[in-house]
Design a protein around this motif. Structure first.
Motif, PDB file in Angstrom:
ATOM      1  N   HIS A   1       0.865  -1.239  -0.038  1.00  0.00           N
ATOM      2  CA  HIS A   1      -0.044  -0.084  -0.064  1.00  0.00           C
ATOM      3  C   HIS A   1       0.652   1.082  -0.067  1.00  0.00           C
ATOM      4  O   HIS A   1       1.956   1.193   0.227  1.00  0.00           O
TER       5      HIS A   1
ATOM      6  N   ASP B   1      -5.855  11.010  -4.680  1.00  0.00           N
ATOM      7  CA  ASP B   1      -6.645  10.834  -6.013  1.00  0.00           C
ATOM      8  C   ASP B   1      -5.528  11.098  -7.262  1.00  0.00           C
ATOM      9  O   ASP B   1      -5.646  10.171  -8.193  1.00  0.00           O
TER      10      ASP B   1
ATOM     11  N   LEU C   1      -3.334   7.828  -7.394  1.00  0.00           N
ATOM     12  CA  LEU C   1      -4.100   6.831  -7.735  1.00  0.00           C
ATOM     13  C   LEU C   1      -4.124   6.880  -9.452  1.00  0.00           C
ATOM     14  O   LEU C   1      -3.902   5.913 -10.129  1.00  0.00           O
TER      15      LEU C   1
ATOM     16  N   ASP D   1      -9.534   1.718  -5.183  1.00  0.00           N
ATOM     17  CA  ASP D   1      -9.861   3.181  -5.127  1.00  0.00           C
ATOM     18  C   ASP D   1      -9.043   3.852  -3.661  1.00  0.00           C
ATOM     19  O   ASP D   1      -8.275   2.800  -2.887  1.00  0.00           O
ATOM     20  N   VAL D   2      -8.923   5.108  -3.529  1.00  0.00           N
ATOM     21  CA  VAL D   2      -8.647   5.348  -2.306  1.00  0.00           C
ATOM     22  C   VAL D   2      -9.340   5.003  -1.136  1.00  0.00           C
ATOM     23  O   VAL D   2     -10.409   5.187  -1.092  1.00  0.00           O
TER      24      VAL D   2
ATOM     25  N   ILE E   1      -3.974   3.579  -0.842  1.00  0.00           N
ATOM     26  CA  ILE E   1      -3.849   2.678  -1.979  1.00  0.00           C
ATOM     27  C   ILE E   1      -3.293   1.526  -1.975  1.00  0.00           C
ATOM     28  O   ILE E   1      -2.394   1.327  -1.500  1.00  0.00           O
TER      29      ILE E   1
END
Length: 640
Positions: free
Chosen positions: A275, A297, A300, A356-357, A366
């Protein structure tokens, strides 16, 4: 090598035993405090009593727990006078620590309790696929130990409070490097020695024992030749295994249980993930959180474009210090190891996919799952026998109370024989010969025969006189015993004619030992006066506490204890009791062999731990005195 250090210090050994024997948290000792049948008090702590019933129950629970964790262990090794005494000592310590915790206002918060329970592997295994606790299975687990959830959780709270009492002593103890170095150098010191051994066997031929000597020794030691009081008994044991043997299962029950176990097996799935974490400071404003979320975001989106750069970006962008340098790798983990939002996502992802977050209390994650391990279910027929045993035992737990009532009624109503109860309940009447008041002579005998309540019943006046079935005796959780005396033999002195050979052998051995000691001491004095006359010494050997060169411990201890100079030899003697006497010449003192820094550091750490435990034990001893703890039960002498 350093293990030898611990094995040769009695005080430290006692402390380590406290560490080795686990806490009684799971046994519900506090729950037994109201279980007082009569007032057979074996210890007191202040105004509180510890009864024999509490002691028996605590010890039986300890034996059951250890037997379950070591299936191949002989139960006689777990249930004897020594282990019973250790249980009583722990009960007293536990009661003292409980009072100290109450006086010190040590409390356990709900959060601390919850954290402790989640770390218990037995409870963690009861989680459902959604991560919540299976309450019914939790209750069933505790019910098997005679506890309710409220009782169990109260016991855990008490145990945590007790730990706090000594935690401050353990945490604040220290040993300076100079002190540790001095102590360890002295402990591992080596000495070159020569030994002359005077053995009783070498003097036996010179010993003369007359018939008058035998008669005199017998007359002066008649107690040594008394047979102990003995009883031959029959007894009947009702436990979960006995009830389980009579349980009849149908195919549908087994199939359903098999499916249930497969579901539980699926819950043991483990996942490996990595992660990237962007942390959020505690108490951060909504605006600050939004900024971090925007960064997550953007990261990601970058990963969606280049998934193969996950490890690279984790090293440079992740704010988790524990995993960033490993490319975010968290290794394998099971359910319950991670916070809930993280776990739900990780166990919902396919291998190789990027999440996703995910927001948790630590910030924004993530996640990418890199591997999945799922235990493969075994075929039904392959595990049929195992499932049958498990399910039979579960049903036996539910039926035990009803069967126990039948058992109690049968042994009482047909008191002349145990056979009717055995036939009706599918049990076997067992027999034991030459049972002593202190317990079985055979260390491999049935453990229930060593139970204090069983022995008290067997050697009670009514049992010896009437030879009828005893009432059902509770010797442990889900275990009842009824015993009947078949024959009783009082203690009596054996006539000299039957023990004359034994008396003669004792006299010969005693006199041979004394002759060996006398000769050894005489030679020690002579050789000290004229060292050149010491021609009977063996070749020199270098000994230390961790390398005895096969010499008896008493010889090594004497060699290491005598003051020795650098240039002159030192002389000492060691009384070896039945093995005779040894004369020891210490030729020189040698420093310990050089060790590397890692070894030295490890030894200092172990010494510091042992010192901390010593201080904790001293503190506990002071608490015992403060709260007026007394053990009233006298130690029993070993039979024979």
């Amino acid at each position: 090598m350093f293990d030898f250090f611990r094995n040769n210090i009695k005080l430290f050994m006692g402390l380590l035993m406290v560490l080795i024997i686990p806490s009684f948290v799971l046994f519900g000792i506090e729950g037994y405090s109201s279980f007082r049948e009569g007032k057979d008090v074996v210890a007191t702590v202040g105004k509180q009593d510890i009864t024999r019933q509490e002691w028996d129950a605590a010890h039986q629970n300890e034996v059951e727990r250890m037997a379950a964790s070591m299936p191949g262990m002989d139960r006689a090794l777990l249930d004897n006078e020594g282990t019973r005494r250790a249980t009583l000592e722990r009960l007293v310590d536990q009661r003292v620590l409980t009072l100290a915790a109450q006086k010190g206002m040590f409390l356990t918060s709900d959060q601390r309790l919850a954290r402790e329970l989640t770390q218990d592997p037995n409870i963690a295994a009861l989680r459902k696929p959604d991560g919540t606790l299976d309450v019914e299975r939790y209750r069933e687990l505790l019910r098997g130990q005679g506890l309710t959830p409220e009782m169990f959780e109260a016991n855990v709270r008490s145990d945590l409070a007790r730990r706090q009492v000594t935690q401050g002593v353990l945490a604040s103890s220290f040993v300076t490097e100079a002190s540790a170095r001095t102590a360890l150098q002295a402990f591992f010191e080596r000495r070159e020695v020569q030994v002359a051994w005077f053995k009783p066997a070498d003097f036996r031929a010179k010993v003369q024992v007359s018939d008058a000597d035998v008669q005199q020794y017998y007359d002066q030691n008649t107690q040594a030749f008394r047979t102990q009081e003995q009883a031959d008994v029959e007894y009947l044991v009702l436990d979960l295994d006995a009830v389980a043997r009579n349980v009849r299962l149908n195919e549908a029950d087994l199939r359903a249980y098999y499916e249930q176990n497969n579901t539980q097996l699926a819950q043991q799935e483990q996942r490996r993930a990595r992660h990237i974490l962007l942390t959020v400071a505690p108490g951060a404003s909504a605006e600050d959180k939004a900024k971090v979320r925007a960064q997550a975001d953007a990261l990601l989106a970058e990963l969606r474009q280049s998934p193969d750069r996950f490890a690279e970006l984790a090293k440079t962008r992740s704010q988790d210090p524990g995993s960033a340098q490993r490319g975010g790798d968290l290794d394998f983990f099971a359910r319950g190891a991670m916070v809930k939002p993280f776990e739900e996502v990780a166990f919902g992802l396919e291998k190789g996919k990027i999440s996703d977050v995910v927001e948790t209390e630590f910030g924004f994650h993530i996640i990418q799952v890199t591997d999945v391990r799922r235990p493969a279910p075994e075929p039904f027929e392959q595990v049929r026998a195992k499932l049958t045993a498990e399910l039979s035992r579960q049903q036996a737990q539910r039926q035990f109370a009803e069967v126990a009532e039948d058992f109690s009624n049968l042994v009482y109503e047909q008191a002349d024989s145990l056979q009717p109860a055995a036939q009706k309940l599918g049990l076997t009447v067992r027999k034991a010969s030459a049972l002593l008041r202190t317990g079985p002579q055979d260390p491999k005998a049935d453990a229930v025969l060593a139970n204090a309540r069983v022995l008290s019943t067997v050697f009670g006046d009514d049992a010896l006189r009437q030879k009828r079935n005893s009432e059902a005796i509770e010797v442990g959780a889900n275990q009842l015993v009824s015993v009947r005396v078949v024959e009783h033999r009082p203690a009596q002195t054996q006539p000299l004619a039957s023990v004359a050979a034994q008396v003669r052998e004792r006299l010969v051995q005693q006199r041979a030992q004394e002759a060996a000691r006398t000769e050894g001491r005489a030679q020690l004095a002579a050789w000290q006066a004229v060292p050149a006359s010491a021609t009977a010494l063996r070749a020199p050997v270098v000994v230390s506490r961790n390398d005895t060169q096969g010499l008896p411990p008493a010889v090594v201890a004497a060699a290491l204890s005598v003051p020795a100079g650098a240039s002159t030899a030192a002389w000492t003697g060691a009384d070896l009791a039945a093995e005779g006497f040894a004369v020891v010449r210490v030729n020189k003192v040698l420093a310990r062999e050089a060790i590397d820094d890692a070894r030295a550091r490890q030894e200092r750490e172990q010494l510091a731990q042992l010192w901390a435990q010593t201080e904790a034990q001293a503190f506990l001893k002071a608490l015992r005195a403060r709260f007026q703890a007394k053990i009233l039960e006298k130690k029993k002498e070993t039979a024979g």
